[in-house]
Design an enzyme around this catalytic site. Structure first.
Site, PDB file in Angstrom:
ATOM      1  N   GLY A 135       0.899  -1.375  -0.222  1.00  0.00           N
ATOM      2  CA  GLY A 135       0.483  -0.283   0.355  1.00  0.00           C
ATOM      3  C   GLY A 135       1.321   1.349  -0.303  1.00  0.00           C
ATOM      4  O   GLY A 135       1.631   1.258  -0.201  1.00  0.00           O
ATOM      5  N   TRP A 160       2.076  -2.743  -9.637  1.00  0.00           N
ATOM      6  CA  TRP A 160       1.443  -2.231 -10.597  1.00  0.00           C
ATOM      7  C   TRP A 160       3.204  -1.364 -10.694  1.00  0.00           C
ATOM      8  O   TRP A 160       2.780  -0.346 -10.298  1.00  0.00           O
ATOM      9  CB  TRP A 160       1.281  -1.060  -9.192  1.00  0.00           C
ATOM     10  CG  TRP A 160       0.345  -1.368  -8.694  1.00  0.00           C
ATOM     11  CD1 TRP A 160       0.363  -2.197  -6.900  1.00  0.00           C
ATOM     12  CD2 TRP A 160      -1.044  -2.419  -8.195  1.00  0.00           C
ATOM     13  NE1 TRP A 160      -1.147  -2.688  -6.228  1.00  0.00           N
ATOM     14  CE2 TRP A 160      -2.246  -3.130  -7.473  1.00  0.00           C
ATOM     15  CE3 TRP A 160      -1.888  -2.733  -9.844  1.00  0.00           C
ATOM     16  CZ2 TRP A 160      -2.605  -3.281  -7.402  1.00  0.00           C
ATOM     17  CZ3 TRP A 160      -2.733  -3.312 -10.063  1.00  0.00           C
ATOM     18  CH2 TRP A 160      -3.952  -3.593  -9.117  1.00  0.00           C
ATOM     19  N   ARG A 256       3.847  13.241  -9.680  1.00  0.00           N
ATOM     20  CA  ARG A 256       2.657  14.031  -8.832  1.00  0.00           C
ATOM     21  C   ARG A 256       2.087  15.212  -9.172  1.00  0.00           C
ATOM     22  O   ARG A 256       1.286  15.947  -9.908  1.00  0.00           O
ATOM     23  CB  ARG A 256       2.881  14.676  -7.433  1.00  0.00           C
ATOM     24  CG  ARG A 256       2.411  13.215  -5.988  1.00  0.00           C
ATOM     25  CD  ARG A 256       2.265  13.193  -4.550  1.00  0.00           C
ATOM     26  NE  ARG A 256       2.938  11.845  -3.513  1.00  0.00           N
ATOM     27  CZ  ARG A 256       3.875  12.197  -3.257  1.00  0.00           C
ATOM     28  NH1 ARG A 256       4.384  13.035  -2.856  1.00  0.00           N
ATOM     29  NH2 ARG A 256       3.019  10.621  -2.171  1.00  0.00           N
ATOM     30  N   ARG A 281     -27.449  18.566 -28.480  1.00  0.00           N
ATOM     31  CA  ARG A 281     -28.561  17.731 -28.087  1.00  0.00           C
ATOM     32  C   ARG A 281     -29.680  18.970 -27.563  1.00  0.00           C
ATOM     33  O   ARG A 281     -29.510  19.678 -27.235  1.00  0.00           O
ATOM     34  CB  ARG A 281     -28.143  17.088 -26.857  1.00  0.00           C
ATOM     35  CG  ARG A 281     -29.207  16.460 -25.933  1.00  0.00           C
ATOM     36  CD  ARG A 281     -30.047  14.736 -27.247  1.00  0.00           C
ATOM     37  NE  ARG A 281     -30.624  14.352 -25.849  1.00  0.00           N
ATOM     38  CZ  ARG A 281     -31.921  13.321 -26.176  1.00  0.00           C
ATOM     39  NH1 ARG A 281     -31.859  13.376 -27.801  1.00  0.00           N
ATOM     40  NH2 ARG A 281     -32.672  12.842 -25.116  1.00  0.00           N
ATOM     41  N   GLU A 376       0.314   7.400  -7.040  1.00  0.00           N
ATOM     42  CA  GLU A 376       1.103   8.207  -7.251  1.00  0.00           C
ATOM     43  C   GLU A 376       0.193   9.435  -5.334  1.00  0.00           C
ATOM     44  O   GLU A 376       0.702   9.481  -5.242  1.00  0.00           O
ATOM     45  CB  GLU A 376       1.571   9.670  -7.953  1.00  0.00           C
ATOM     46  CG  GLU A 376       1.493   9.625  -9.579  1.00  0.00           C
ATOM     47  CD  GLU A 376       3.452   8.571  -9.189  1.00  0.00           C
ATOM     48  OE1 GLU A 376       3.774   8.251  -8.479  1.00  0.00           O
ATOM     49  OE2 GLU A 376       3.583   8.414 -10.823  1.00  0.00           O
TER      50      GLU A 376
END
Length: 398
Positions: A135, A160, A256, A281, A376
């Site tokens: 984590g 990851w 980041r 639309r 990140e």
């Protein structure tokens, strides 16, 4: 006013680069993104086009064959590419982070060895911090490198990795025996050269197949498994062990800003789709953009896009100036990713039932935007970084 997300004070060269990238996005990425994304197909032709444009060397110094551009230029380029398809920005994101880490912390030999080939796109970078049970607690890394007579042996599992299969240079954060009391001071970054591909790519190094994801298709996300993998001591980034956490955090600050830029790009595209669709639309005899409920949505969406863009630009400029930008990068990543999710969902609602159809681009954006809330560092991690920085700067004197 001009269109959204304009940036004041750019040089002529920056303007020229952005105009070129914007044209490339409109002609080469947007028309093909849907087909490639639905097929989870790696964008080979697009990547080759970026190589020809020199984008892989955008921030690499000219002495190593790059363009020597700033983090701001890089962030604005990423914003445009993500506007076309976020997965393409993912192809270059990890590459830029590794190039930045090498530029800032590599030995002269490491810079000479890798940066010229990275600028040409021959060496493509990826980086790895996370692990299956890790984590956000980076200091709890279990993958370990043990020193021997001729180098190090690495054992463990990383998780990851964006571009894990298509890169050939990975910056990997592992634990080493430094004897330090603080866990993060026992971490070292290794530069792992490997072939592209999957399976056991080197003795003791396996890249399992791609992880199937909700969105962020096309770009490969993998694991990296070390089982007695041997690596030379000169592949330690900077030539000094125990500095890996500092090296990686420097790279993540760049990352980041990148995620903030990607979030801005997706939000811009979601807004573009919404404002175009709302003028075409019609309901009750007029375009839905003329209904106050939709007009107010567009106003709020545009304001969020502009705010996120400005915060991203500020964080990039601070990093370029050499100042500490952990708080500002965290703020930019936090607000840009949250606003991106909100703007994309509002665009989805404006599209009505059509937004749920894979024929419409907004369906893809709805699957891509959530990734940026996690990548990140989650929003909660950003809040932790921001609050610590604020307490540091506003420390009570009473």
């Amino acid at each position: 006013m001009a269109r959204l997300a304009q940036t004041a004070g750019l040089t002529d060269i920056q303007e020229e680069i952005l105009a070129t990238v914007r044209t490339f996005v409109d002609k080469e990425i947007i028309p093909h993104a849907q087909t490639l994304e639905h097929g989870d197909t790696y964008p080979t032709d697009i990547v080759e086009g970026m190589k020809e444009m020199g984008l892989f060397g955008l921030t690499i110094p000219e002495e190593y064959g790059g363009l020597g551009e700033s983090l701001l230029t890089y962030a604005l380029v990423v914003e445009q590419i993500a506007r076309g398809w976020m997965s393409v920005s993912g192809v270059i994101n990890t590459h830029f982070i590794v190039a930045h880490m090498l530029k800032q912390h590599g030995t002269p030999e490491q810079k000479e060895k890798y940066l010229p080939r990275m600028a040409a796109g021959e060496v493509r970078g990826s980086f790895s911090m996370s692990e299956p049970e890790l984590g956000s607690d980076v200091a709890a890394i279990r993958t370990r490198a043990v020193k021997g007579e001729s180098g190090y042996t690495i054992n463990g599992q990383k998780m990851w990795l964006t571009n894990g299969g298509t890169s050939n240079l990975t910056a990997v954060l592992v634990k080493t025996d430094e004897g330090a009391e603080k866990p993060h001071q026992n971490l070292t970054t290794f530069l792992v050269e490997k072939p592209e591909g999957y399976g056991e790519v080197l003795p003791g190094l396996t890249i399992p197949g791609k992880i199937d994801k909700m969105g962020y298709k096309g770009v490969d996300t993998t694991e990296m498994v070390f089982d007695g993998f041997e690596i030379a001591a000169d592949q330690v980034l900077g030539g000094v062990t125990g500095q890996g956490f500092r090296h990686m955090m420097d790279g993540v600050e760049v990352g980041r800003v990148n995620v903030a830029a990607r979030a801005c790009g997706i939000a811009i595209r979601a807004f573009e789709l919404a404002i175009e669709y709302s003028q075409q639309r019609k309901t009750f005899g007029k375009a839905i953009a003329e209904h106050q409920a939709i007009a107010f949505k567009l106003a709020e969406m545009a304001t969020k896009v502009e705010a996120a863009h400005l915060m991203m630009v500020n964080a990039a400029r601070l990093k370029d100036s050499g100042q500490r930008n952990d708080v500002e990068a965290g703020m930019a990543k936090l607000i840009a990713s949250e606003y991106c999710a909100e703007v994309t969902q509002e665009s989805f609602r404006i599209h009505g039932g059509y937004g749920y159809s894979k024929e419409y681009e907004i369906e893809r954006l709805m699957r891509e935007a959530p990734f940026l809330l996690i990548g990140e560092g989650t929003s909660e991690i950003q809040k932790t970084i921001i609050s610590r920085g604020l307490l540091r700067d506003y420390q009570s004197r009473g």
